[in-house]
Design a protein around this motif. Structure first.
Motif, PDB file in Angstrom:
ATOM      1  N   THR A 256     -48.402  37.410 -13.112  1.00 22.37           N
ATOM      2  CA  THR A 256     -49.675  37.027 -13.742  1.00 22.37           C
ATOM      3  C   THR A 256     -49.748  37.765 -15.074  1.00 22.37           C
ATOM      4  O   THR A 256     -49.477  38.978 -15.129  1.00 22.37           O
ATOM      5  CB  THR A 256     -50.891  37.424 -12.871  1.00 22.37           C
ATOM      6  OG1 THR A 256     -50.810  36.744 -11.617  1.00 22.37           O
ATOM      7  CG2 THR A 256     -52.206  37.038 -13.550  1.00 22.37           C
TER       8      THR A 256
ATOM      9  N   LYS B 108     -56.034  40.678 -11.408  1.00 22.49           N
ATOM     10  CA  LYS B 108     -57.158  41.078 -10.533  1.00 22.49           C
ATOM     11  C   LYS B 108     -58.293  40.062 -10.544  1.00 22.49           C
ATOM     12  O   LYS B 108     -59.475  40.409 -10.539  1.00 22.49           O
ATOM     13  CB  LYS B 108     -57.644  42.492 -10.878  1.00 22.49           C
ATOM     14  CG  LYS B 108     -56.551  43.537 -10.647  1.00 22.49           C
ATOM     15  CD  LYS B 108     -57.108  44.921 -10.425  1.00 22.49           C
ATOM     16  CE  LYS B 108     -56.010  45.951 -10.172  1.00 22.49           C
ATOM     17  NZ  LYS B 108     -55.418  45.850  -8.839  1.00 22.49           N
TER      18      LYS B 108
ATOM     19  N   GLY C 247     -57.513  37.216  -8.537  1.00 21.95           N
ATOM     20  CA  GLY C 247     -57.106  36.404  -7.394  1.00 21.95           C
ATOM     21  C   GLY C 247     -56.141  35.275  -7.746  1.00 21.95           C
ATOM     22  O   GLY C 247     -55.861  34.411  -6.914  1.00 21.95           O
TER      23      GLY C 247
ATOM     24  N   LYS D  19     -51.564  41.148   3.151  1.00 22.96           N
ATOM     25  CA  LYS D  19     -52.846  40.428   3.306  1.00 22.96           C
ATOM     26  C   LYS D  19     -52.629  38.923   3.466  1.00 22.96           C
ATOM     27  O   LYS D  19     -53.473  38.220   3.996  1.00 22.96           O
ATOM     28  CB  LYS D  19     -53.723  40.647   2.058  1.00 22.96           C
ATOM     29  CG  LYS D  19     -54.262  42.045   1.897  1.00 22.96           C
ATOM     30  CD  LYS D  19     -55.343  42.136   0.806  1.00 22.96           C
ATOM     31  CE  LYS D  19     -54.804  41.803  -0.564  1.00 22.96           C
ATOM     32  NZ  LYS D  19     -55.730  42.102  -1.672  1.00 22.96           N
TER      33      LYS D  19
HETATM   34  C1  LIG Z   1     -48.480  41.646  -8.799  1.00 21.53           C
HETATM   35  C2  LIG Z   1     -49.192  40.611  -9.660  1.00 21.53           C
HETATM   36  C3  LIG Z   1     -48.418  39.319  -9.622  1.00 21.53           C
HETATM   37  C4  LIG Z   1     -50.603  40.402  -9.088  1.00 21.53           C
HETATM   38  O1  LIG Z   1     -51.232  39.371  -9.842  1.00 21.53           O
HETATM   39  P1  LIG Z   1     -52.826  39.131  -9.809  1.00 21.53           P
HETATM   40  O2  LIG Z   1     -53.073  37.759 -10.326  1.00 21.53           O
HETATM   41  O3  LIG Z   1     -53.518  40.269 -10.446  1.00 21.53           O
HETATM   42  O4  LIG Z   1     -53.078  39.191  -8.228  1.00 21.53           O
HETATM   43  P2  LIG Z   1     -54.469  39.042  -7.463  1.00 21.53           P
HETATM   44  O5  LIG Z   1     -55.590  39.019  -8.442  1.00 21.53           O
HETATM   45  O6  LIG Z   1     -54.341  37.908  -6.504  1.00 21.53           O
HETATM   46  O7  LIG Z   1     -54.512  40.372  -6.607  1.00 21.53           O
HETATM   47  C5  LIG Z   1     -54.287  41.637  -7.231  1.00 21.53           C
HETATM   48  C6  LIG Z   1     -55.351  42.623  -6.789  1.00 21.53           C
HETATM   49  O8  LIG Z   1     -56.585  42.286  -7.400  1.00 21.53           O
HETATM   50  C7  LIG Z   1     -57.595  42.214  -6.390  1.00 21.53           C
HETATM   51  N1  LIG Z   1     -58.609  41.238  -6.846  1.00 21.53           N
HETATM   52  C8  LIG Z   1     -58.540  39.889  -6.737  1.00 21.53           C
HETATM   53  N2  LIG Z   1     -59.661  39.334  -7.259  1.00 21.53           N
HETATM   54  C9  LIG Z   1     -60.422  40.362  -7.719  1.00 21.53           C
HETATM   55  C10 LIG Z   1     -61.674  40.453  -8.381  1.00 21.53           C
HETATM   56  N3  LIG Z   1     -62.371  39.359  -8.683  1.00 21.53           N
HETATM   57  N4  LIG Z   1     -62.133  41.690  -8.721  1.00 21.53           N
HETATM   58  C11 LIG Z   1     -61.420  42.802  -8.428  1.00 21.53           C
HETATM   59  N5  LIG Z   1     -60.213  42.794  -7.797  1.00 21.53           N
HETATM   60  C12 LIG Z   1     -59.730  41.584  -7.462  1.00 21.53           C
HETATM   61  C13 LIG Z   1     -56.854  41.762  -5.163  1.00 21.53           C
HETATM   62  O9  LIG Z   1     -57.562  42.054  -3.990  1.00 21.53           O
HETATM   63  C14 LIG Z   1     -55.594  42.579  -5.290  1.00 21.53           C
HETATM   64  O10 LIG Z   1     -55.874  43.904  -4.858  1.00 21.53           O
HETATM   65  P3  LIG Z   1     -54.791  44.794  -4.124  1.00 21.53           P
HETATM   66  O11 LIG Z   1     -53.720  45.086  -5.170  1.00 21.53           O
HETATM   67  O12 LIG Z   1     -55.526  45.989  -3.692  1.00 21.53           O
HETATM   68  O13 LIG Z   1     -54.241  43.975  -2.990  1.00 21.53           O
HETATM   69  C15 LIG Z   1     -49.345  41.111 -11.125  1.00 21.53           C
HETATM   70  O14 LIG Z   1     -49.912  42.392 -11.128  1.00 21.53           O
HETATM   71  C16 LIG Z   1     -48.047  41.133 -11.898  1.00 21.53           C
HETATM   72  O15 LIG Z   1     -47.647  40.154 -12.530  1.00 21.53           O
HETATM   73  N6  LIG Z   1     -47.380  42.311 -11.894  1.00 21.53           N
HETATM   74  C17 LIG Z   1     -46.108  42.495 -12.621  1.00 21.53           C
HETATM   75  C18 LIG Z   1     -44.997  41.754 -11.964  1.00 21.53           C
HETATM   76  C19 LIG Z   1     -44.785  42.146 -10.507  1.00 21.53           C
HETATM   77  O16 LIG Z   1     -44.660  43.323 -10.181  1.00 21.53           O
HETATM   78  N7  LIG Z   1     -44.758  41.133  -9.629  1.00 21.53           N
HETATM   79  C20 LIG Z   1     -44.544  41.297  -8.220  1.00 21.53           C
HETATM   80  C21 LIG Z   1     -43.100  41.357  -7.952  1.00 21.53           C
HETATM   81  S1  LIG Z   1     -42.753  41.664  -6.253  1.00 21.53           S
END
Ligand SMILES: CC(C)(COP(=O)(O)OP(=O)(O)OC[C@H]1O[C@@H](n2cnc3c(N)ncnc32)[C@H](O)[C@@H]1OP(=O)(O)O)[C@@H](O)C(=O)NCCC(=O)NCCS
Length: 161
Positions: free
Chosen positions: A93, A99, A101, A136
């Protein structure tokens, strides 16, 4: 926001996002994405905004092999459309959209498609800090994988239907 499958014209945008999300040693390069899109564009799940800008995406081949191995990343021809396991190679993302979702929404779409396609389940590898995130969604940690991708430690996780 809309989730769709991949197309070859996505290659530059996906490569740029991957470079922003992963360290150079772990990021897939343009050539890899081009090969993957040629072999399995339907195994890319892309979340775009209302202007068509890509915000988040997931990709990975399908195979009968039970474990996700490093050779799969660079060898798109190993994809078997009728295979048992949907592998997940990358979850990205864009930093400023995190963060909200989005990754979870894309992954839920991947899981639902894999179920509809009668796969046995999905397999991914991740760093320790993300085990709870995939947990989760129903993925179970199977311990440290043999992967040496990017020179870091990866946990293999599996969601079995
Ligand atoms: C890992 C990654 C893909 C997550 O993407 P994202 O779109 O932020 O994911 P989500 O929003 O679905 O969830 C991330 C966190 O935000 C939280 N979240 C979701 N909606 C939210 C909101 N409205 N307000 C606050 N937190 C929220 C989720 O609960 C989750 O929390 P957790 O880490 O405690 O489980 C992103 O950080 C990324 O690209 N990282 C770099 C690449 C990487 O490491 N990828 C994974 C390889 S295994």
């Amino acid at each position: 926001m809309n989730i769709r499958n991949g197309r070859i014209s996505d290659v530059d945008e996906l490569t740029a996002i991957e470079a922003e999300c992963f360290p150079a040693a772990e990021a897939a390069e343009r050539k890899s994405f081009e090969d993957r899109l040629k072999h399995y564009a339907d195994h890319f799940w892309i979340l775009e905004d209302d202007n068509g800008k890509i915000i988040s995406f997931v990709n990975g081949m399908v195979t009968d092999e039970e474990h996700l191995t490093d050779k799969m990343y660079e060898n798109a021809s190993m994809h078997n459309e009728n295979g048992a396991w949907q592998m997940i190679f990358g979850v990205n993302t864009l930093p400023k959209y995190r963060k909200n979702g989005y990754a979870e929404a894309v992954l839920r779409n991947v899981i639902s498609d894999a179920k509809e396609q009668s796969r046995k389940g999905l397999v991914l590898t991740c760093k320790e800090k993300l085990i709870h995130f995939y947990g989760k969604l129903g993925f179970v940690d199977e311990g440290v994988s043999d992967s040496e991708h990017g020179g870091v430690v990866w946990h293999e996780m599996r969601l079995t239907f």
